[in-house]
Design an enzyme around this catalytic site. Structure first.
Site, PDB file in Angstrom:
ATOM      1  N   LYS A 135     -36.941  81.389  18.616  1.00 44.87           N
ATOM      2  CA  LYS A 135     -37.845  82.184  17.768  1.00 44.87           C
ATOM      3  C   LYS A 135     -39.250  81.581  17.739  1.00 44.87           C
ATOM      4  CE  LYS A 135     -35.299  81.555  14.072  1.00 44.87           C
ATOM      5  NZ  LYS A 135     -34.157  80.733  14.543  1.00 44.87           N
ATOM      6  N   ARG A 176     -33.840  84.148   5.266  1.00 46.64           N
ATOM      7  CA  ARG A 176     -32.579  83.562   5.730  1.00 46.64           C
ATOM      8  C   ARG A 176     -31.429  83.951   4.825  1.00 46.64           C
ATOM      9  NH1 ARG A 176     -34.963  79.155   8.772  1.00 46.64           N
ATOM     10  NH2 ARG A 176     -33.466  77.790   9.750  1.00 46.64           N
ATOM     11  N   ARG A 189     -33.574  69.367  23.297  1.00 50.16           N
ATOM     12  CA  ARG A 189     -34.857  69.288  22.590  1.00 50.16           C
ATOM     13  C   ARG A 189     -35.056  67.870  22.023  1.00 50.16           C
ATOM     14  NH1 ARG A 189     -36.100  74.014  18.339  1.00 50.16           N
ATOM     15  NH2 ARG A 189     -35.015  72.821  16.751  1.00 50.16           N
ATOM     16  N   ARG A 200     -36.768  65.838  15.761  1.00 47.77           N
ATOM     17  CA  ARG A 200     -36.584  66.348  14.402  1.00 47.77           C
ATOM     18  C   ARG A 200     -35.354  65.716  13.777  1.00 47.77           C
ATOM     19  NH1 ARG A 200     -36.993  72.833  14.292  1.00 47.77           N
ATOM     20  NH2 ARG A 200     -35.295  72.496  12.816  1.00 47.77           N
TER      21      ARG A 200
END
Ligand code: ADP
Length: 192
Positions: A13, A87, A126, A138
């Site tokens: 996204k 969400r 990632r 992250r």
């Protein structure tokens, strides 16, 4: 045109929203980015949400609705891409009300359909890419938090598919295709 990009964590996204910002001058509102900023600034709210985010759980509706309300009031955009928001059904109702108050509406909700097994690889990839680039991955890009994020998606967010389908706004595209192909299908969907 105001749109929502829907899809589980790692669906792409943020990447696709980035293309739309570059090419169409749309504005991306990502509650994930806003919350990470709050966390990094060590504001009171940032401290409160840090542990929840790191574990992959959802921050309260009140906090994210507050963030979105504030941003929408200061955003003069020709089009907004909501990325990672709403969400929950409560957030979806709140977004509808906010847009109505502003004399605006939601035009399309597009889901990036992906395969869950591939998502895990993307997320692990990632994190590895970040490390290879000398960056810190992250805090929630680890297998354990990712499982929680995926579970939260199915429990709390996936009901939005039916919600927006009933409103006649929902459609989906194949998020497993290459980045360029996804970009092309998305463009086609937005222009149709
Ligand atoms: P992802 O890559 O998992 O889609 P995001 O960057 O959108 O993640 O969000 C990261 C985290 O921030 C989420 O796991 C959650 O803790 C919090 N968060 C982001 N948006 C929302 C939201 N709309 N409601 C509740 N929590 C949110």
């Amino acid at each position: 045109m105001n749109i929502i990009l829907l899809g589980p964590p790692g669906a792409g996204k943020g990447t696709q929203a980035g293309f739309l910002v570059e090419e169409r001058g749309m504005v991306q509102l990502s509650t994930g980015d806003m919350l990470r900023e709050a966390k990094a600034s060590r504001s009171e709210m940032g401290k409160r949400v840090a542990a929840i985010m790191d574990a992959g759980e959802l921050v309260t509706d009140e906090i994210v609705i507050g963030l979105i309300r504030e941003k929408l009031q200061t955003t003069k955009a020709s089009g907004v891409i909501f990325d990672g928001f709403p969400r929950t059904l409560k957030q979806a109702d709140a977004l509808g009300e906010l847009l109505t108050e502003m004399g605006q509406s939601l035009d399309k909700v597009i889901e990036l359909r992906v395969d869950d097994v591939a998502l895990v690889d993307r997320i692990v990839g990632r994190a590895e890419a970040a490390i290879a680039a000398g960056e810190k991955p992250r805090a929630d890009d680890n297998a354990e938090s990712f499982k929680t994020r995926l579970m939260e998606y199915y429990k709390q967010t996936s009901p939005l598919i039916g919600y927006y389908y009933a409103k006649g706004l929902y459609s989906r595209i194949d998020g497993m295709a290459s980045m360029d192909e996804v970009k092309a299908s998305l463009a086609e969907r937005l222009d149709s």
